[in-house]
Design a protein around this motif. Structure first.
Motif, PDB file in Angstrom:
ATOM      1  N   GLY A  16      11.145  -3.047  -3.099  1.00  0.00           N
ATOM      2  CA  GLY A  16      10.020  -3.980  -3.156  1.00  0.00           C
ATOM      3  C   GLY A  16      10.106  -5.059  -2.111  1.00  0.00           C
ATOM      4  O   GLY A  16       9.104  -5.429  -1.486  1.00  0.00           O
ATOM      5  N   TYR A  36       1.206  -8.392  -5.640  1.00  0.00           N
ATOM      6  CA  TYR A  36       2.288  -7.418  -5.495  1.00  0.00           C
ATOM      7  C   TYR A  36       3.573  -7.938  -6.135  1.00  0.00           C
ATOM      8  O   TYR A  36       4.253  -7.199  -6.851  1.00  0.00           O
ATOM      9  CB  TYR A  36       2.518  -7.104  -4.017  1.00  0.00           C
ATOM     10  N   VAL A  37       3.903  -9.199  -5.905  1.00  0.00           N
ATOM     11  CA  VAL A  37       5.120  -9.777  -6.490  1.00  0.00           C
ATOM     12  C   VAL A  37       4.997  -9.847  -8.014  1.00  0.00           C
ATOM     13  O   VAL A  37       5.963  -9.583  -8.739  1.00  0.00           O
ATOM     14  CB  VAL A  37       5.405 -11.168  -5.881  1.00  0.00           C
ATOM     15  N   LEU A  82       7.483  -5.556   1.002  1.00  0.00           N
ATOM     16  CA  LEU A  82       6.785  -6.843   1.149  1.00  0.00           C
ATOM     17  C   LEU A  82       7.010  -7.479   2.501  1.00  0.00           C
ATOM     18  O   LEU A  82       6.088  -8.030   3.095  1.00  0.00           O
ATOM     19  CB  LEU A  82       7.235  -7.799   0.035  1.00  0.00           C
ATOM     20  N   GLN A  89      -2.923 -10.791  -1.818  1.00  0.00           N
ATOM     21  CA  GLN A  89      -2.324  -9.492  -2.116  1.00  0.00           C
ATOM     22  C   GLN A  89      -0.819  -9.591  -2.313  1.00  0.00           C
ATOM     23  O   GLN A  89      -0.258  -8.867  -3.129  1.00  0.00           O
ATOM     24  CB  GLN A  89      -2.634  -8.503  -1.004  1.00  0.00           C
ATOM     25  N   GLU A  90      -0.175 -10.509  -1.588  1.00  0.00           N
ATOM     26  CA  GLU A  90       1.270 -10.651  -1.734  1.00  0.00           C
ATOM     27  C   GLU A  90       1.645 -11.159  -3.120  1.00  0.00           C
ATOM     28  O   GLU A  90       2.598 -10.682  -3.723  1.00  0.00           O
ATOM     29  CB  GLU A  90       1.840 -11.605  -0.672  1.00  0.00           C
ATOM     30  N   GLN A  91       0.885 -12.124  -3.624  1.00  0.00           N
ATOM     31  CA  GLN A  91       1.184 -12.675  -4.943  1.00  0.00           C
ATOM     32  C   GLN A  91       0.956 -11.631  -6.038  1.00  0.00           C
ATOM     33  O   GLN A  91       1.734 -11.549  -6.998  1.00  0.00           O
ATOM     34  CB  GLN A  91       0.343 -13.915  -5.233  1.00  0.00           C
ATOM     35  N   LEU A 134       3.246  -7.783  -9.942  1.00  0.00           N
ATOM     36  CA  LEU A 134       3.414  -6.431 -10.460  1.00  0.00           C
ATOM     37  C   LEU A 134       4.865  -5.958 -10.348  1.00  0.00           C
ATOM     38  O   LEU A 134       5.373  -5.271 -11.238  1.00  0.00           O
ATOM     39  CB  LEU A 134       2.477  -5.471  -9.724  1.00  0.00           C
ATOM     40  N   LEU A 135       5.533  -6.334  -9.267  1.00  0.00           N
ATOM     41  CA  LEU A 135       6.948  -5.986  -9.112  1.00  0.00           C
ATOM     42  C   LEU A 135       7.797  -6.663 -10.193  1.00  0.00           C
ATOM     43  O   LEU A 135       8.700  -6.045 -10.761  1.00  0.00           O
ATOM     44  CB  LEU A 135       7.438  -6.380  -7.721  1.00  0.00           C
TER      45      LEU A 135
END
Length: 87
Positions: A81, A40-41, A85, A36-38, A43-44
């Motif tokens: 962001g 999110y990054v 995170l 999920q972190e990857q 998309l950011l």
């Protein structure tokens, strides 16, 4: 307009690199290995790129505290962001 072309070219090269890595990855699709972190990054990063390109296309001389509106929005988006995170 040349800078917009260079940004698109750079982003396309990054996606081409992911395609080559996806072929070489033995456990299936590399995208399924993303957490999920990857995601999110990723998309950011896409959001920051859209803000940057729109700022290049819609140019104004002055904005908030003598920086462009896109620069202020990029700073705010990046800081928020980062806080989402890591906090």
């Amino acid at each position: 307009m040349q800078i917009v072309f260079q940004i698109f070219l750079l982003k396309n090269l990054i996606f081409l690199k992911f395609s080559i890595i996806n072929i070489a990855y033995r456990d299936g699709s590399i995208y399924h290995a993303f957490g999920q972190e990857q995601i999110y990054v990723l998309l950011l990063t896409l959001l920051l790129t859209v803000i940057l390109i729109s700022g290049l296309l819609i140019r104004k001389k002055e904005g908030i505290i003598k920086i462009g509106w896109e620069t202020a929005l990029i700073i705010l988006t990046f800081i928020s962001g980062y806080l989402i995170l890591y906090i």
